[in-house]
Design a protein around this motif. Structure first.
Motif, PDB file in Angstrom:
ATOM      1  N   VAL A   1       0.801  -1.224   0.000  1.00 12.72           N
ATOM      2  CA  VAL A   1       0.000   0.000   0.000  1.00 12.72           C
ATOM      3  C   VAL A   1       0.837   1.278   0.000  1.00 12.72           C
ATOM      4  O   VAL A   1       0.316   2.356  -0.279  1.00 12.72           O
ATOM      5  N   PHE A   2       2.126   1.179   0.310  1.00 11.84           N
ATOM      6  CA  PHE A   2       2.959   2.376   0.394  1.00 11.84           C
ATOM      7  C   PHE A   2       4.405   1.960   0.241  1.00 11.84           C
ATOM      8  O   PHE A   2       4.806   0.900   0.714  1.00 11.84           O
ATOM      9  N   LYS A   3       5.195   2.776  -0.441  1.00  7.84           N
ATOM     10  CA  LYS A   3       6.615   2.464  -0.580  1.00  7.84           C
ATOM     11  C   LYS A   3       7.421   3.742  -0.662  1.00  7.84           C
ATOM     12  O   LYS A   3       6.864   4.834  -0.841  1.00  7.84           O
ATOM     13  N   GLY A   4       8.747   3.616  -0.550  1.00  7.12           N
ATOM     14  CA  GLY A   4       9.586   4.807  -0.586  1.00  7.12           C
ATOM     15  C   GLY A   4      10.983   4.537  -1.090  1.00  7.12           C
ATOM     16  O   GLY A   4      11.489   3.420  -1.008  1.00  7.12           O
ATOM     17  N   GLU A   5      11.586   5.579  -1.603  1.00  3.64           N
ATOM     18  CA  GLU A   5      12.989   5.570  -2.045  1.00  3.64           C
ATOM     19  C   GLU A   5      13.730   6.619  -1.241  1.00  3.64           C
ATOM     20  O   GLU A   5      13.218   7.718  -1.019  1.00  3.64           O
ATOM     21  N   GLU A   6      14.942   6.297  -0.819  1.00  2.00           N
ATOM     22  CA  GLU A   6      15.738   7.209  -0.011  1.00  2.00           C
ATOM     23  C   GLU A   6      17.124   7.396  -0.613  1.00  2.00           C
ATOM     24  O   GLU A   6      17.745   6.431  -1.050  1.00  2.00           O
TER      25      GLU A   6
ATOM     26  N   PRO B   1      -0.595   2.101 -14.179  1.00  2.00           N
ATOM     27  CA  PRO B   1      -0.151   1.735 -12.845  1.00  2.00           C
ATOM     28  C   PRO B   1       0.282   2.957 -12.050  1.00  2.00           C
ATOM     29  O   PRO B   1       0.877   3.885 -12.601  1.00  2.00           O
ATOM     30  N   CYS B   2      -0.029   2.974 -10.765  1.00  2.62           N
ATOM     31  CA  CYS B   2       0.330   4.081  -9.896  1.00  2.62           C
ATOM     32  C   CYS B   2       0.503   3.562  -8.474  1.00  2.62           C
ATOM     33  O   CYS B   2       0.150   2.431  -8.182  1.00  2.62           O
ATOM     34  N   MET B   3       1.046   4.406  -7.583  1.00  2.00           N
ATOM     35  CA  MET B   3       1.323   3.949  -6.227  1.00  2.00           C
ATOM     36  C   MET B   3       1.461   5.126  -5.292  1.00  2.00           C
ATOM     37  O   MET B   3       1.996   6.170  -5.684  1.00  2.00           O
ATOM     38  N   LEU B   4       0.959   4.993  -4.061  1.00  2.00           N
ATOM     39  CA  LEU B   4       1.242   5.963  -3.011  1.00  2.00           C
ATOM     40  C   LEU B   4       2.666   5.714  -2.548  1.00  2.00           C
ATOM     41  O   LEU B   4       3.049   4.566  -2.300  1.00  2.00           O
ATOM     42  N   ALA B   5       3.458   6.780  -2.442  1.00  2.00           N
ATOM     43  CA  ALA B   5       4.863   6.592  -2.116  1.00  2.00           C
ATOM     44  C   ALA B   5       5.480   7.867  -1.570  1.00  2.00           C
ATOM     45  O   ALA B   5       4.866   8.930  -1.580  1.00  2.00           O
ATOM     46  N   TYR B   6       6.727   7.727  -1.096  1.00  2.00           N
ATOM     47  CA  TYR B   6       7.496   8.900  -0.701  1.00  2.00           C
ATOM     48  C   TYR B   6       8.883   8.812  -1.315  1.00  2.00           C
ATOM     49  O   TYR B   6       9.405   7.732  -1.592  1.00  2.00           O
ATOM     50  N   ALA B   7       9.465   9.986  -1.529  1.00  2.00           N
ATOM     51  CA  ALA B   7      10.850  10.098  -1.973  1.00  2.00           C
ATOM     52  C   ALA B   7      11.566  10.983  -0.963  1.00  2.00           C
ATOM     53  O   ALA B   7      11.089  12.077  -0.648  1.00  2.00           O
ATOM     54  N   ALA B   8      12.666  10.497  -0.422  1.00  2.00           N
ATOM     55  CA  ALA B   8      13.442  11.260   0.550  1.00  2.00           C
ATOM     56  C   ALA B   8      14.866  11.395   0.039  1.00  2.00           C
ATOM     57  O   ALA B   8      15.453  10.439  -0.462  1.00  2.00           O
ATOM     58  N   ALA B   9      15.399  12.604   0.170  1.00  2.00           N
ATOM     59  CA  ALA B   9      16.782  12.859  -0.239  1.00  2.00           C
ATOM     60  C   ALA B   9      17.351  13.933   0.684  1.00  2.00           C
ATOM     61  O   ALA B   9      16.831  15.049   0.723  1.00  2.00           O
TER      62      ALA B   9
ATOM     63  N   GLN C   1      19.789  14.581  -4.817  1.00  2.00           N
ATOM     64  CA  GLN C   1      19.413  13.310  -5.441  1.00  2.00           C
ATOM     65  C   GLN C   1      17.906  13.052  -5.394  1.00  2.00           C
ATOM     66  O   GLN C   1      17.461  11.948  -5.708  1.00  2.00           O
ATOM     67  N   LEU C   2      17.087  14.058  -5.046  1.00  2.77           N
ATOM     68  CA  LEU C   2      15.643  13.863  -4.979  1.00  2.77           C
ATOM     69  C   LEU C   2      15.090  13.389  -6.319  1.00  2.77           C
ATOM     70  O   LEU C   2      14.267  12.478  -6.365  1.00  2.77           O
ATOM     71  N   GLY C   3      15.549  13.969  -7.399  1.00  5.26           N
ATOM     72  CA  GLY C   3      15.102  13.547  -8.733  1.00  5.26           C
ATOM     73  C   GLY C   3      15.413  12.087  -8.999  1.00  5.26           C
ATOM     74  O   GLY C   3      14.619  11.371  -9.613  1.00  5.26           O
ATOM     75  N   ASP C   4      16.563  11.619  -8.519  1.00  8.62           N
ATOM     76  CA  ASP C   4      16.931  10.207  -8.684  1.00  8.62           C
ATOM     77  C   ASP C   4      15.967   9.305  -7.911  1.00  8.62           C
ATOM     78  O   ASP C   4      15.552   8.263  -8.412  1.00  8.62           O
ATOM     79  N   ALA C   5      15.617   9.716  -6.688  1.00  9.04           N
ATOM     80  CA  ALA C   5      14.692   8.920  -5.876  1.00  9.04           C
ATOM     81  C   ALA C   5      13.322   8.836  -6.551  1.00  9.04           C
ATOM     82  O   ALA C   5      12.719   7.761  -6.618  1.00  9.04           O
ATOM     83  N   ILE C   6      12.828   9.947  -7.081  1.00 14.48           N
ATOM     84  CA  ILE C   6      11.540   9.965  -7.766  1.00 14.48           C
ATOM     85  C   ILE C   6      11.594   9.107  -9.026  1.00 14.48           C
ATOM     86  O   ILE C   6      10.686   8.329  -9.304  1.00 14.48           O
ATOM     87  N   HIS C   7      12.685   9.220  -9.777  1.00 11.75           N
ATOM     88  CA  HIS C   7      12.844   8.408 -10.992  1.00 11.75           C
ATOM     89  C   HIS C   7      12.820   6.914 -10.644  1.00 11.75           C
ATOM     90  O   HIS C   7      12.168   6.124 -11.334  1.00 11.75           O
ATOM     91  N   GLU C   8      13.514   6.517  -9.583  1.00  7.73           N
ATOM     92  CA  GLU C   8      13.532   5.112  -9.196  1.00  7.73           C
ATOM     93  C   GLU C   8      12.141   4.639  -8.784  1.00  7.73           C
ATOM     94  O   GLU C   8      11.752   3.509  -9.087  1.00  7.73           O
TER      95      GLU C   8
END
Length: 82
Positions: free
Chosen positions: A24-29, A62-70, A35-42
């Motif tokens: 239901v939720f995921k994130g990239e750090e 396809p879509c997903m609730l998520a967060y990107a942290a940098a 590197q925020l753009g890299d996290a969003i791209h991933e």
């Protein structure tokens, strides 16, 4: 209850939250704010193609609730595959 798990493989996001067997939720750090753009791209390249319509309002599957942290920046939202 949300079961949290840090991803081990590079093909998976850094953070995954599963509820009753559904992701239901995921994130990239990333370490640096630049590197925020890299996290969003991933995030957008690691989205599964199997999602139900209406999962995230205003986004088509396809879509997903998520967060990107940098660094000190955190962005939360609904992302669609790029």
């Amino acid at each position: 209850m949300c079961r949290l798990r840090r991803a081990v493989e590079s093909l998976r996001p850094d953070f995954l939250c599963w509820v009753d067997g559904a992701l239901v939720f995921k994130g990239e750090e990333k370490a640096l704010s630049a590197q925020l753009g890299d996290a969003i791209h991933e995030l957008t390249t690691k989205i599964s193609t199997v999602w139900a319509a209406g999962l995230v309002l205003g986004k088509r599957p396809p879509c997903m609730l998520a967060y990107a942290a940098a660094g000190t920046i955190l962005q939360v939202g609904g992302w669609a595959r790029s």
